[in-house]
Every structure is written in structure tokens, then in C-alpha cells.
Design a protein around this motif. Structure first.
Motif, mmCIF file in Angstrom:
data_model
loop_
_atom_site.group_PDB
_atom_site.id
_atom_site.type_symbol
_atom_site.label_atom_id
_atom_site.label_comp_id
_atom_site.label_asym_id
_atom_site.label_seq_id
_atom_site.Cartn_x
_atom_site.Cartn_y
_atom_site.Cartn_z
ATOM 1 N N GLY A 265 -5.549 -3.163 0.120
ATOM 2 C CA GLY A 265 -4.628 -2.743 1.177
ATOM 3 C C GLY A 265 -4.111 -3.978 1.885
ATOM 4 N N VAL A 266 -2.861 -3.942 2.298
ATOM 5 C CA VAL A 266 -2.240 -5.098 2.943
ATOM 6 C C VAL A 266 -2.059 -4.831 4.437
ATOM 7 N N ILE A 267 -2.427 -5.832 5.226
ATOM 8 C CA ILE A 267 -2.182 -5.836 6.666
ATOM 9 C C ILE A 267 -1.327 -7.061 6.938
ATOM 10 N N ALA A 268 -0.149 -6.853 7.490
ATOM 11 C CA ALA A 268 0.764 -7.962 7.759
ATOM 12 C C ALA A 268 0.842 -8.228 9.256
ATOM 13 N N THR A 269 1.005 -9.502 9.603
ATOM 14 C CA THR A 269 1.322 -9.804 10.996
ATOM 15 C C THR A 269 2.698 -9.196 11.266
ATOM 16 N N PRO A 270 3.048 -8.935 12.516
ATOM 17 C CA PRO A 270 4.366 -8.341 12.789
ATOM 18 C C PRO A 270 5.519 -9.166 12.193
ATOM 19 N N GLN A 271 5.461 -10.490 12.310
ATOM 20 C CA GLN A 271 6.508 -11.323 11.731
ATOM 21 C C GLN A 271 6.375 -11.392 10.208
ATOM 22 N N GLY A 272 5.168 -11.336 9.694
ATOM 23 C CA GLY A 272 4.933 -11.387 8.258
ATOM 24 C C GLY A 272 5.535 -10.203 7.530
ATOM 25 N N LEU A 273 5.607 -9.070 8.199
ATOM 26 C CA LEU A 273 6.155 -7.864 7.594
ATOM 27 C C LEU A 273 7.569 -8.099 7.063
ATOM 28 N N GLY A 274 8.349 -8.895 7.766
ATOM 29 C CA GLY A 274 9.723 -9.163 7.360
ATOM 30 C C GLY A 274 9.847 -10.001 6.098
ATOM 31 N N PHE A 275 8.780 -10.619 5.655
ATOM 32 C CA PHE A 275 8.790 -11.447 4.453
ATOM 33 C C PHE A 275 8.395 -10.661 3.203
ATOM 34 N N LEU A 276 8.041 -9.392 3.375
ATOM 35 C CA LEU A 276 7.477 -8.606 2.280
ATOM 36 C C LEU A 276 8.440 -7.549 1.771
ATOM 37 N N ASP A 277 8.350 -7.257 0.487
ATOM 38 C CA ASP A 277 9.032 -6.118 -0.112
ATOM 39 C C ASP A 277 8.054 -4.955 0.036
ATOM 40 N N THR A 278 8.172 -4.243 1.145
ATOM 41 C CA THR A 278 7.171 -3.223 1.473
ATOM 42 C C THR A 278 7.078 -2.133 0.415
ATOM 43 N N GLU A 279 8.219 -1.704 -0.121
ATOM 44 C CA GLU A 279 8.175 -0.646 -1.146
ATOM 45 C C GLU A 279 7.416 -1.107 -2.379
ATOM 46 N N ALA A 280 7.656 -2.340 -2.823
ATOM 47 C CA ALA A 280 6.982 -2.858 -4.016
ATOM 48 C C ALA A 280 5.482 -2.993 -3.775
ATOM 49 N N ILE A 281 5.098 -3.491 -2.616
ATOM 50 C CA ILE A 281 3.668 -3.674 -2.313
ATOM 51 C C ILE A 281 2.976 -2.321 -2.178
ATOM 52 N N GLN A 282 3.617 -1.382 -1.513
ATOM 53 C CA GLN A 282 3.014 -0.055 -1.375
ATOM 54 C C GLN A 282 2.883 0.632 -2.722
#
Length: 182
Positions: free
Chosen positions: A41-58
Motif C-alpha cells: 500500500g502506498v502512503i504519499a506526502t501531500p506534495q508527493g501525491l502530485g508526482f504519482l500516477d494514482t490510477e496506475a499505482i492503485q
């Protein structure tokens, strides 16, 4: 006793992701952990979230990315962690964590992990100017005293970014391996 046909419970790894250019490659760590039979499971910092492809990771993990605190009564979206990998870890996160500052979900999880005895590894990613700051060296010493395993990435030049080709995502798993119950 386990039922004869019940699937074996895999250990659960939290991957804490911070805001930096290579964060978008965290799928490499997730894949390496899954190959070693971890659920992730991934936990991102609030700013880190913007660097991620959330759909791909989920899609890769099967779990939502967490970045904010749950509201009272809200179900826990992730199982409890058996281990934690912080990768990539920024100068900011390393220093706040070592100081016990818990102003984001990611830092709250990291600060609490120490008291819960959860094996933790960190792969810092920063530049040489940041690494030269005395607070950073003190923070690494503090994390070592807390039995956090620290990766070997050599900081890159300021304003150069880079070093992503030298960032060994799997090192987090290598650092955690000897600390896991066998």
C-alpha cells in the motif's frame, strides 16, 4: 489453524513516497516487493501525491493511495504494516521524521512506527547542498538510533535532479529483509 484451501496471508508493506522527481517510478519498488510476495500500500506526502500516477499505482497495488487522515469512523483502507519503506525520502521528510514532527499522515505513520516496532527502511533522495546541512546529518544519526535502515544513495548536484539511474529501489527490501520475522 489455517483452513486447507485458504490463501496464505502475505506480509504488508507500506511504501511512503515523498515529493521529488523520481517519485513517479515508485512502481519499480512496488513490483519488486510483489515479486517477493508482499502486498503493498502506498502512503504519499501531500506534495508527493502530485508526482504519482494514482490510477496506475492503485491498479498495481489494489489499494487506494493514502495521503490524508481518516475521519472518525471511516474504515481503514490499508491493513496494518509489517514493514515500511520510505522511498524516495526528501530532506524535509527525513528531518521532520527524526524530530518527531507528525504534521502529515505519512509522518504520523513513520513517527508511530518506531513505538510499534515496525521495521523501517529509508532511501533518501536529495542533493549535495541539502546533504551538507548539519540538521540532515543529525537526522540520519537519530534515525539510525531508532533502528531505521538507511539506503546508500549518493546525493546528486544541486539543481541537477538526476541520479534516478543510480537510485536502487530494491535496496529498501534488502535493508528490511534481515529484520522481518522468519
Amino acid at each position: 489453524m489455517t483452513e486447507p484451501n485458504a490463501p496464505e496471508k502475505k506480509p504488508f508493506l507500506y511504501v511512503v513516497v515523498c515529493a521529488c522527481g523520481i517519485a513517479g517510478h515508485v512502481g519499480r519498488l512496488i513490483a519488486a516487493a510483489q515479486e517477493r510476495h508482499w502486498d503493498v500500500g502506498v502512503i504519499a506526502t501531500p506534495q508527493g501525491l502530485g508526482f504519482l500516477d494514482t490510477e496506475a499505482i492503485q491498479a498495481q497495488t489494489g489499494y487506494p493511495i493514502r495521503s490524508a487522515w481518516r475521519t472518525p469512523g471511516e474504515a481503514r483502507p490499508l491493513p496494518p504494516a509489517d514493514a515500511i519503506a520510505v522511498a524516495p525520502a526528501t530532506f524535509n521528510t527525513v528531518n521532520k521524521w527524526a524530530a518527531g514532527i507528525s504534521d502529515t499522515l505519512a509522518l504520523g505513520v513513520l513517527c508511530e512506527a518506531y513505538g510499534m516496532g515496525i521495521p523501517t527502511a529509508v532511501l533518501p533522495y536529495l542533493n549535495t547542498a541539502q546533504a551538507a546541512h548539519p540538521a540532515y546529518r543529525r537526522s540520519l544519526d537519530q534515525l539510525r538510533e531508532m533502528d531505521v535502515r538507511i539506503g546508500s544513495y549518493e546525493p546528486h548536484r544541486p539543481k541537477a535532479g538526476g541520479g534516478a539511474d543510480r537510485f536502487r529501489w530494491e535496496e529498501a527490501l534488502e535493508l528490511l529483509e534481515p529484520r522481518l520475522p522468519g
